[in-house]
Motif scaffolding. Structure first.
Motif, short mmCIF file in Angstrom:
data_model
loop_
_atom_site.label_atom_id
_atom_site.label_comp_id
_atom_site.label_asym_id
_atom_site.label_seq_id
_atom_site.Cartn_x
_atom_site.Cartn_y
_atom_site.Cartn_z
N LEU A 139 0.85 -1.17 0.00
CA LEU A 139 0.00 0.00 0.00
C LEU A 139 0.89 1.23 0.00
N GLU A 140 0.39 2.31 -0.55
CA GLU A 140 1.16 3.55 -0.60
C GLU A 140 0.35 4.67 0.03
N ALA A 141 1.02 5.56 0.74
CA ALA A 141 0.33 6.65 1.42
C ALA A 141 1.21 7.89 1.45
N ASP A 142 0.56 9.03 1.71
CA ASP A 142 1.30 10.28 1.89
C ASP A 142 1.92 10.37 3.27
N LEU A 143 1.36 9.60 4.21
CA LEU A 143 1.83 9.60 5.60
C LEU A 143 1.61 8.22 6.20
N ILE A 144 2.59 7.73 6.94
CA ILE A 144 2.46 6.48 7.68
C ILE A 144 2.61 6.80 9.16
N VAL A 145 1.63 6.38 9.95
CA VAL A 145 1.70 6.56 11.40
C VAL A 145 1.96 5.19 12.02
N ALA A 146 3.12 5.03 12.63
CA ALA A 146 3.47 3.76 13.28
C ALA A 146 3.03 3.82 14.73
N ALA A 147 1.88 3.22 15.00
CA ALA A 147 1.34 3.14 16.36
C ALA A 147 1.24 1.67 16.73
N ASP A 148 2.34 0.96 16.49
CA ASP A 148 2.33 -0.50 16.62
C ASP A 148 2.98 -1.00 17.90
N GLY A 149 2.97 -0.18 18.94
CA GLY A 149 3.26 -0.66 20.28
C GLY A 149 4.71 -0.65 20.70
N ILE A 150 4.92 -1.10 21.93
CA ILE A 150 6.24 -1.03 22.55
C ILE A 150 7.28 -1.83 21.78
N ASN A 151 6.88 -2.93 21.17
CA ASN A 151 7.81 -3.75 20.40
C ASN A 151 7.68 -3.48 18.91
N SER A 152 7.39 -2.25 18.58
CA SER A 152 7.14 -1.80 17.22
C SER A 152 8.14 -2.33 16.19
N PRO A 153 7.71 -3.17 15.26
CA PRO A 153 8.61 -3.60 14.18
C PRO A 153 9.08 -2.44 13.31
N ILE A 154 8.21 -1.44 13.14
CA ILE A 154 8.61 -0.30 12.31
C ILE A 154 9.71 0.50 12.99
N ARG A 155 9.58 0.70 14.31
CA ARG A 155 10.66 1.39 15.03
C ARG A 155 11.96 0.60 14.95
N GLN A 156 11.87 -0.71 15.12
CA GLN A 156 13.07 -1.55 15.05
C GLN A 156 13.73 -1.44 13.68
N GLN A 157 12.93 -1.30 12.66
CA GLN A 157 13.45 -1.15 11.31
C GLN A 157 14.16 0.20 11.15
N LEU A 158 13.58 1.26 11.69
CA LEU A 158 14.14 2.60 11.53
C LEU A 158 15.28 2.89 12.49
N PHE A 159 15.16 2.37 13.72
CA PHE A 159 16.15 2.64 14.77
C PHE A 159 16.54 1.31 15.42
N PRO A 160 17.36 0.52 14.74
CA PRO A 160 17.67 -0.83 15.24
C PRO A 160 18.41 -0.84 16.57
N ALA A 161 19.03 0.27 16.96
CA ALA A 161 19.75 0.31 18.23
C ALA A 161 18.83 0.57 19.42
N ALA A 162 17.59 0.95 19.18
CA ALA A 162 16.66 1.24 20.28
C ALA A 162 16.38 -0.03 21.07
N ARG A 163 16.35 0.11 22.39
CA ARG A 163 16.25 -1.06 23.26
C ARG A 163 15.08 -0.94 24.22
N VAL A 164 14.28 -2.01 24.30
CA VAL A 164 13.22 -2.10 25.30
C VAL A 164 13.79 -2.79 26.53
N ALA A 165 13.53 -2.24 27.72
CA ALA A 165 14.13 -2.76 28.95
C ALA A 165 13.06 -3.01 30.01
N TYR A 166 13.41 -3.86 30.94
CA TYR A 166 12.54 -4.15 32.09
C TYR A 166 12.55 -2.95 33.02
#
Length: 379
Positions: A139-166
């Protein structure tokens, strides 16, 4: 003139709110939700005045229970501090509110056109160019809003160094129905916090937060809690017994502050951008703020300028609130040293209610930008 199209990945509180805001300012919006239907866990959520103002600006009507008073107590029920509802309103502008998460999700869903929500769609990747890859195509869009949660695959794709911690604690949560609804209360003990939050219709949301290592499970959550807290002040035992399903999960947060919440045509929103522990009750509230701010910028600017404005406005505030939430946890439910706990109780008893009710006002006094409703345009 063709309307601009936004794809929102995730049908939780933040994703639905973002879709509502964008739709309100004239965008065509499609929400892509992985689950086959929108559901919410059996828990409540506190809606601080900042979140209530955001919902009002979005035009969302939700039945919120205003909290009328209560206090902070020890495990025997002895008062440590009073919570004055009138003083709270004077400091924060509105009463503290609470709602069942499922009912908030339904209120948000009702504010969107039915055709805007697509369930059962697995998003596998998102490109800054505006391409979203799903399990059944692109799908194609003018804007993508990544609201896919704490373990966001989109965030991991864009910022692979970001870390979720206990975050240092585990939470048990549930909703019980009691004929005589108790008042708002928070119980403090060493390494423990128990919260009670009345909801509409005689329902009560409650939680237990324990400081402990990650990954500890129990065969029977109810039996564990009854054994440990059954002799604490009422109605704790009653709530444990009256809850159909008791949930348990380890508390996590995004430990790596992101250098940006945007990349190309993608905006990260809510937990995907700034997942925080629940010690200030602001996680969902900040997602609602995000949604209004994003919509306000998207309604008056190019996509590039809108995302730049959104990031500039939201990143400093949400990262500051995340740090404040961590500090609240360290001095609250995660505090285990007996001497420090005794000192905290003694100090808390000395605080006048006017002081305790002002806590959090610097965050909750936030006012949303005004959205200018625009009738949806056709392509």
């Amino acid at each position: 003139m063709a309307s601009r199209h936004a794809l929102v990945v995730g049908g939780g509180i933040g994703g639905l709110a973002a879709a509502i805001g964008l739709h309100r300012v004239g965008w065509q919006v499609t929400v892509l939700e992985r689950a086959s239907e929108l559901t919410a866990i059996g828990a409540g959520i506190s809606l601080w005045p900042n979140a209530q103002r955001a919902l009002a600006e979005l035009g969302v009507n939700a039945r919120i229970a205003p909290q009328s008073g209560g206090g902070l107590v020890d495990w025997r029920g002895r008062r440590l501090a009073s919570w004055d509802a009138d003083a709270f309103v004077r400091s924060h502008g509105l009463p503290l509110g609470a709602i069942h998460r499922a009912k908030l999700i339904e209120a948000l869903r009702s504010a969107l056109p039915a055709e805007s929500l697509k369930t059962g769609v697995e998003v596998t990747a998102a490109e800054p160019s505006g391409i979203v890859r799903c399990d059944d195509g692109e799908l194609e869009a003018d804007l993508i809003v990544a609201a896919d949660g704490i373990n966001s695959p989109i965030r991991q794709q864009l910022f692979p160094a970001a870390r979720v911690a206990y975050s240092g604690g585990a939470a048990f949560r549930g909703i019980a129905k009691l004929p005589l609804s108790p008042s708002l209360s928070t119980t403090w003990a060493a390494g423990t916090e128990i919260g009670i939050l009345p909801l509409p219709d005689d329902e009560v949301y409650w939680w237990v937060c324990e400081a402990r290592p990650a990954g500890i499970g129990h065969e029977d959550n109810r039996a564990y809690l009854r054994e440990k807290y059954g002799r604490w002040h009422e109605p704790i035992g009653q709530l444990i017994d009256a809850t159909p399903e008791i949930l348990r999960h380890d508390l996590q947060h995004l430990a790596t502050p992101l250098p940006s919440y945007v990349r190309g045509k993608i905006a990260l929103l809510g937990d995907s951008a700034h997942a925080m522990p629940p010690f200030l009750g602001q996680g969902g509230c900040q997602a609602l703020e995000d949604a209004v701010v994003l919509a306000e910028h998207a309604g008056k600017s190019t996509v590039e300028a809108a995302l730049r404005g959104y990031d500039t406005e939201r990143r400093p505030r949400t990262q500051k609130v995340t740090k404040a939430s961590m500090r609240a946890g360290a001095s609250g439910p995660l505090l285990r040293n007996p001497a420090a706990v005794a000192l905290r109780a003694a100090f808390t008893r000395l605080l006048p209610s006017a002081v305790t009710t002002r806590i959090g006002a610097s965050v909750s006094r936030w006012e949303p930008p005004k959205l200018t409703p625009v009738p949806p345009r056709t392509r």
